[in-house]
Design a protein around this motif. Structure first.
Motif, PDB file in Angstrom:
ATOM      1  N   GLU A 270       0.819  -1.210   0.000  1.00  0.00           N
ATOM      2  CA  GLU A 270       0.000   0.000   0.000  1.00  0.00           C
ATOM      3  C   GLU A 270       0.856   1.265   0.000  1.00  0.00           C
ATOM      4  OE1 GLU A 270      -2.908   2.358   3.129  1.00  0.00           O
ATOM      5  OE2 GLU A 270      -3.081   0.163   3.009  1.00  0.00           O
ATOM      6  N   VAL A 271       1.879   1.304   0.834  1.00  0.00           N
ATOM      7  CA  VAL A 271       2.702   2.516   0.937  1.00  0.00           C
ATOM      8  C   VAL A 271       3.518   2.732  -0.340  1.00  0.00           C
ATOM      9  CG1 VAL A 271       4.531   3.668   2.247  1.00  0.00           C
ATOM     10  CG2 VAL A 271       2.772   2.370   3.440  1.00  0.00           C
ATOM     11  N   ALA A 272       3.959   1.656  -0.980  1.00  0.00           N
ATOM     12  CA  ALA A 272       4.692   1.793  -2.240  1.00  0.00           C
ATOM     13  C   ALA A 272       3.839   2.517  -3.271  1.00  0.00           C
ATOM     14  CB  ALA A 272       5.112   0.421  -2.758  1.00  0.00           C
ATOM     15  N   ALA A 273       2.563   2.129  -3.382  1.00  0.00           N
ATOM     16  CA  ALA A 273       1.665   2.774  -4.340  1.00  0.00           C
ATOM     17  C   ALA A 273       1.288   4.183  -3.888  1.00  0.00           C
ATOM     18  CB  ALA A 273       0.412   1.921  -4.522  1.00  0.00           C
ATOM     19  N   ASN A 289       1.097  22.274  -6.076  1.00  0.00           N
ATOM     20  CA  ASN A 289       0.561  23.203  -5.082  1.00  0.00           C
ATOM     21  C   ASN A 289       0.297  22.522  -3.744  1.00  0.00           C
ATOM     22  OD1 ASN A 289      -0.089  25.848  -6.664  1.00  0.00           O
ATOM     23  ND2 ASN A 289      -0.795  24.194  -7.988  1.00  0.00           N
ATOM     24  N   TYR A 290       1.057  21.483  -3.436  1.00  0.00           N
ATOM     25  CA  TYR A 290       0.829  20.679  -2.235  1.00  0.00           C
ATOM     26  C   TYR A 290       0.695  21.531  -0.981  1.00  0.00           C
ATOM     27  CZ  TYR A 290       1.617  17.021   1.310  1.00  0.00           C
ATOM     28  OH  TYR A 290       1.490  16.178   2.389  1.00  0.00           O
ATOM     29  N   ASP A 291       1.574  22.497  -0.810  1.00  0.00           N
ATOM     30  CA  ASP A 291       1.587  23.310   0.408  1.00  0.00           C
ATOM     31  C   ASP A 291       0.846  24.631   0.256  1.00  0.00           C
ATOM     32  OD1 ASP A 291       2.954  21.720   2.302  1.00  0.00           O
ATOM     33  OD2 ASP A 291       4.846  22.117   1.278  1.00  0.00           O
ATOM     34  N   ALA A 292       0.061  24.773  -0.821  1.00  0.00           N
ATOM     35  CA  ALA A 292      -0.625  26.047  -1.043  1.00  0.00           C
ATOM     36  C   ALA A 292      -1.672  26.321   0.019  1.00  0.00           C
ATOM     37  CB  ALA A 292      -1.271  26.051  -2.434  1.00  0.00           C
ATOM     38  N   SER A 293      -2.342  25.281   0.506  1.00  0.00           N
ATOM     39  CA  SER A 293      -3.365  25.453   1.529  1.00  0.00           C
ATOM     40  C   SER A 293      -3.607  24.118   2.214  1.00  0.00           C
ATOM     41  CB  SER A 293      -4.674  25.952   0.899  1.00  0.00           C
ATOM     42  OG  SER A 293      -5.281  24.917   0.142  1.00  0.00           O
ATOM     43  N   PRO A 294      -4.171  24.128   3.426  1.00  0.00           N
ATOM     44  CA  PRO A 294      -4.491  22.860   4.087  1.00  0.00           C
ATOM     45  C   PRO A 294      -5.430  21.994   3.256  1.00  0.00           C
ATOM     46  CG  PRO A 294      -4.614  24.672   5.656  1.00  0.00           C
ATOM     47  CD  PRO A 294      -4.440  25.290   4.305  1.00  0.00           C
ATOM     48  N   GLY A 295      -6.386  22.619   2.558  1.00  0.00           N
ATOM     49  CA  GLY A 295      -7.318  21.857   1.733  1.00  0.00           C
ATOM     50  C   GLY A 295      -6.628  21.136   0.593  1.00  0.00           C
ATOM     51  N   THR A 296      -5.678  21.797  -0.050  1.00  0.00           N
ATOM     52  CA  THR A 296      -4.944  21.170  -1.155  1.00  0.00           C
ATOM     53  C   THR A 296      -4.149  19.974  -0.657  1.00  0.00           C
ATOM     54  OG1 THR A 296      -4.726  23.357  -2.174  1.00  0.00           O
ATOM     55  CG2 THR A 296      -3.335  21.592  -3.051  1.00  0.00           C
ATOM     56  N   ARG A 297      -3.521  20.136   0.482  1.00  0.00           N
ATOM     57  CA  ARG A 297      -2.750  19.025   1.050  1.00  0.00           C
ATOM     58  C   ARG A 297      -3.668  17.854   1.391  1.00  0.00           C
ATOM     59  NH1 ARG A 297      -1.325  17.961   6.573  1.00  0.00           N
ATOM     60  NH2 ARG A 297       0.417  16.489   6.693  1.00  0.00           N
ATOM     61  N   THR A 298      -4.843  18.139   1.945  1.00  0.00           N
ATOM     62  CA  THR A 298      -5.778  17.064   2.279  1.00  0.00           C
ATOM     63  C   THR A 298      -6.250  16.337   1.025  1.00  0.00           C
ATOM     64  OG1 THR A 298      -6.521  18.221   4.270  1.00  0.00           O
ATOM     65  CG2 THR A 298      -7.987  16.530   3.379  1.00  0.00           C
ATOM     66  N   ILE A 299      -6.547  17.082  -0.036  1.00  0.00           N
ATOM     67  CA  ILE A 299      -6.938  16.442  -1.303  1.00  0.00           C
ATOM     68  C   ILE A 299      -5.819  15.535  -1.783  1.00  0.00           C
ATOM     69  CG2 ILE A 299      -7.545  16.827  -3.722  1.00  0.00           C
ATOM     70  CD1 ILE A 299      -8.745  19.537  -2.847  1.00  0.00           C
ATOM     71  N   ASN A 300      -4.600  16.058  -1.787  1.00  0.00           N
ATOM     72  CA  ASN A 300      -3.444  15.308  -2.273  1.00  0.00           C
ATOM     73  C   ASN A 300      -3.247  14.022  -1.476  1.00  0.00           C
ATOM     74  OD1 ASN A 300      -0.546  14.495  -2.476  1.00  0.00           O
ATOM     75  ND2 ASN A 300      -0.417  16.286  -3.813  1.00  0.00           N
ATOM     76  N   GLU A 301      -3.208  14.125  -0.151  1.00  0.00           N
ATOM     77  CA  GLU A 301      -2.956  12.946   0.675  1.00  0.00           C
ATOM     78  C   GLU A 301      -4.110  11.948   0.607  1.00  0.00           C
ATOM     79  OE1 GLU A 301      -0.311  12.025   1.912  1.00  0.00           O
ATOM     80  OE2 GLU A 301       0.943  13.795   2.197  1.00  0.00           O
ATOM     81  N   THR A 302      -5.332  12.440   0.480  1.00  0.00           N
ATOM     82  CA  THR A 302      -6.477  11.532   0.385  1.00  0.00           C
ATOM     83  C   THR A 302      -6.455  10.770  -0.927  1.00  0.00           C
ATOM     84  OG1 THR A 302      -7.766  13.046   1.781  1.00  0.00           O
ATOM     85  CG2 THR A 302      -8.987  11.386   0.543  1.00  0.00           C
ATOM     86  N   VAL A 303      -6.097  11.448  -2.005  1.00  0.00           N
ATOM     87  CA  VAL A 303      -5.958  10.766  -3.297  1.00  0.00           C
ATOM     88  C   VAL A 303      -4.882   9.684  -3.208  1.00  0.00           C
ATOM     89  CG1 VAL A 303      -5.234  11.044  -5.714  1.00  0.00           C
ATOM     90  CG2 VAL A 303      -6.794  12.697  -4.677  1.00  0.00           C
ATOM     91  N   ALA A 304      -3.724  10.038  -2.635  1.00  0.00           N
ATOM     92  CA  ALA A 304      -2.634   9.064  -2.514  1.00  0.00           C
ATOM     93  C   ALA A 304      -3.054   7.874  -1.654  1.00  0.00           C
ATOM     94  CB  ALA A 304      -1.390   9.734  -1.923  1.00  0.00           C
ATOM     95  N   SER A 305      -3.833   8.127  -0.608  1.00  0.00           N
ATOM     96  CA  SER A 305      -4.297   7.036   0.252  1.00  0.00           C
ATOM     97  C   SER A 305      -5.256   6.112  -0.492  1.00  0.00           C
ATOM     98  CB  SER A 305      -4.975   7.604   1.505  1.00  0.00           C
ATOM     99  OG  SER A 305      -4.053   8.292   2.315  1.00  0.00           O
ATOM    100  N   ILE A 306      -6.150   6.698  -1.281  1.00  0.00           N
ATOM    101  CA  ILE A 306      -7.095   5.887  -2.055  1.00  0.00           C
ATOM    102  C   ILE A 306      -6.356   5.031  -3.072  1.00  0.00           C
ATOM    103  CG2 ILE A 306      -8.931   6.016  -3.790  1.00  0.00           C
ATOM    104  CD1 ILE A 306     -10.010   8.469  -2.263  1.00  0.00           C
ATOM    105  N   VAL A 307      -5.431   5.644  -3.823  1.00  0.00           N
ATOM    106  CA  VAL A 307      -4.660   4.887  -4.821  1.00  0.00           C
ATOM    107  C   VAL A 307      -3.813   3.827  -4.122  1.00  0.00           C
ATOM    108  CG1 VAL A 307      -2.876   5.036  -6.600  1.00  0.00           C
ATOM    109  CG2 VAL A 307      -4.631   6.815  -6.436  1.00  0.00           C
ATOM    110  N   GLY A 308      -3.181   4.192  -3.015  1.00  0.00           N
ATOM    111  CA  GLY A 308      -2.338   3.239  -2.298  1.00  0.00           C
ATOM    112  C   GLY A 308      -3.110   2.002  -1.875  1.00  0.00           C
ATOM    113  N   LYS A 309      -4.299   2.197  -1.330  1.00  0.00           N
ATOM    114  CA  LYS A 309      -5.085   1.056  -0.864  1.00  0.00           C
ATOM    115  C   LYS A 309      -5.556   0.180  -2.023  1.00  0.00           C
ATOM    116  CE  LYS A 309      -6.568   3.052   3.512  1.00  0.00           C
ATOM    117  NZ  LYS A 309      -7.656   3.610   4.319  1.00  0.00           N
TER     118      LYS A 309
END
Length: 455
Positions: A270-273, A289-309
């Motif tokens: 999971e973490v590799a993906a 724009n990862y660090d542009a705003s808290p919302g952008t970071r949350t979108i980014n990390e949530t997408v990565a978590s979904i793809v990872g799983k």
């Protein structure tokens, strides 16, 4: 060249490598490795010079939080440049041989499972040594652990000899799934999957006390003990009246990606993906724009978590099906009056953490900072009593963990995570989902993307 018999591969690798090159070839590889090391050293010097020039031109104000924290922890930062030199040279050297290419799928599977077993043995042995040093009944822990420490050295040597093989196997298995999901160009996943099992840096996260927001993070050297972590937190907290947390991480999207050493197959897949997704998004608006705003970071990390799983689960399903955990049972629809609802767990971590975050946001919204902090400590003690050993539960904890919003928990009532999940549910496949969200950088754009799809 001589190839070892593949059917006995793991045993064969105990005494020799799968690929035994001629002496002249070894010498050429050694010279090439030295040359690559020299080239990377020049790159390192150029990078450091560029960083210094950039800092001289655009450094933060002398009294800013960034400046003060970086000055305070000048000797505790993680050496990324040095890590990259070692990792890149190791990857390039191994790629010249590529011995895993001579292994059939069964041999690759057995080798990787054996490697994870070796990691498990190392972790168990390391835990035994640590426990011995903390046992007050043992007068001389150094003498009591002589044999254990000698055995640990042997296992670490065996692990180092196999690590590059194991990394390559997981990279290629992950790449195969990514290509099937539509992330390939001419049969090659883009960007190429690259990962390295390694001790990870610690992460310092800083949030204001009056609301939850990550305003600063700083990677610190690996190996800080709890006492050192708490000294750093106290210094940062008192310096500018903030909330800080030094925490461990499971992976980091350097290149190659940094993965925490683990014996869990499902977790490493999971973490590799997950980290590959960050690589994929980096040149796109959501990553850039990862660090542009808290919302952008949350979108980014949530997408990565979904793809990872999703990708991680498919890796395990294809190559290690007997180790695939069962899918969670769906909750019956409310329209099914006769359906028996599953018994709720005695203490559901995510549900309880979500309740905690919601209440903390309410208290902070009312300006009751001390009451919120007292409540978080009370809740932390309850989590510990239930077997969840959280060292510190504060605003910085939620600022960090709240960005991973693919499931309910530390994000509380933040609508970003559920909206990203809805976008995934409305997308026919994983590639379409990522392509749609890769250009989204704000909550408003996410809402617009959902409205467009729902029309």
């Amino acid at each position: 060249m001589v190839l070892c018999k593949l059917s006995g591969l793991p045993k064969c690798l105990l005494s020799a490598t799968i690929f035994i090159p001629m002496t002249s070839r070894r010498e050429r590889i050694k010279r090439l490795r030295n040359f690559l090391s020299w080239m990377v050293q020049q790159w390192k010097l150029a990078l450091l010079l560029a960083m210094l020039l950039n800092l001289a031109a655009e450094g933060p104000p002398p009294g800013s939080l960034d400046t003060q924290v970086n000055r305070l922890l000048a000797g505790e930062g993680f050496d990324f440049a040095g890590w990259e030199v070692e990792a890149v040279v190791g990857k390039l050297t191994h790629s010249l041989l590529g011995p895993q290419r001579y292994m059939d799928e069964s041999a690759r599977r057995d080798f990787f499972i054996d490697y994870l077993g070796l990691v498990a043995d190392i972790q168990q042995l390391d835990w035994g040594i640590r426990f011995t040093y903390t046992d007050p009944q043992i007068q001389d822990p150094e003498a009591a652990t002589v044999e254990l420490r000698a055995r640990l050295v042997e296992l670490r040597a065996a692990q180092r000899a196999r690590q590059a093989f194991a990394e390559s196997i997981l990279e290629e298995q992950t790449a195969s799934i990514l290509i099937d999901e539509g992330f390939g160009v001419l049969g090659q996943e883009v960007p190429p999957t690259s990962l390295h099992f390694t001790p990870l840096p610690m992460l310092l996260v800083v949030s204001p006390r009056d609301h939850i927001e990550k305003v600063l993070d700083l990677y610190l050297r690996h190996g800080l003990d709890v006492a050192q972590q708490e000294v750093i937190e106290e210094q940062v907290d008192t310096m500018q009246d903030v909330s800080s947390l030094v925490t461990g991480i499971g992976g980091l999207s350097a290149y190659p990606a940094m993965l925490l050493e683990s014996s869990s197959l499902n977790w490493v897949a999971e973490v590799a993906a997950h980290e590959w997704t960050h690589h994929y998004l980096t040149p796109r608006p959501l990553g850039w724009n990862y660090d542009a705003s808290p919302g952008t970071r949350t979108i980014n990390e949530t997408v990565a978590s979904i793809v990872g799983k999703e990708v991680g689960r498919r890796v395990v399903a294809r190559y290690y099906p007997e180790l695939l955990p069962p899918e969670p049972e769906p909750v019956p629809e409310a329209s099914e009056p006769d359906a028996a609802l599953p018994e709720p767990p005695a203490f559901d971590f995510r549900t309880e953490m979500r309740k905690t975050r919601i209440r903390v946001d309410e208290l902070l919204g009312e300006g009751k900072i001390e009451a919120a902090e007292a409540y978080m400590e009370e809740r932390r003690q309850e989590f510990v009593a239930q077997g969840y050993y959280i060292r510190k539960l504060n605003q910085a904890y939620f600022a960090f963990h709240g960005a991973y919003a693919d499931e309910p928990g530390a994000a509380g009532l933040d609508p970003v995570g559920p909206a990203v999940q809805e976008l995934r549910a409305l997308s026919p496949d994983l590639h379409t989902f990522v392509a749609r969200v890769a250009h989204v950088t704000s909550w408003a754009e996410l809402q617009a993307q959902l409205a467009k799809i729902q029309e």
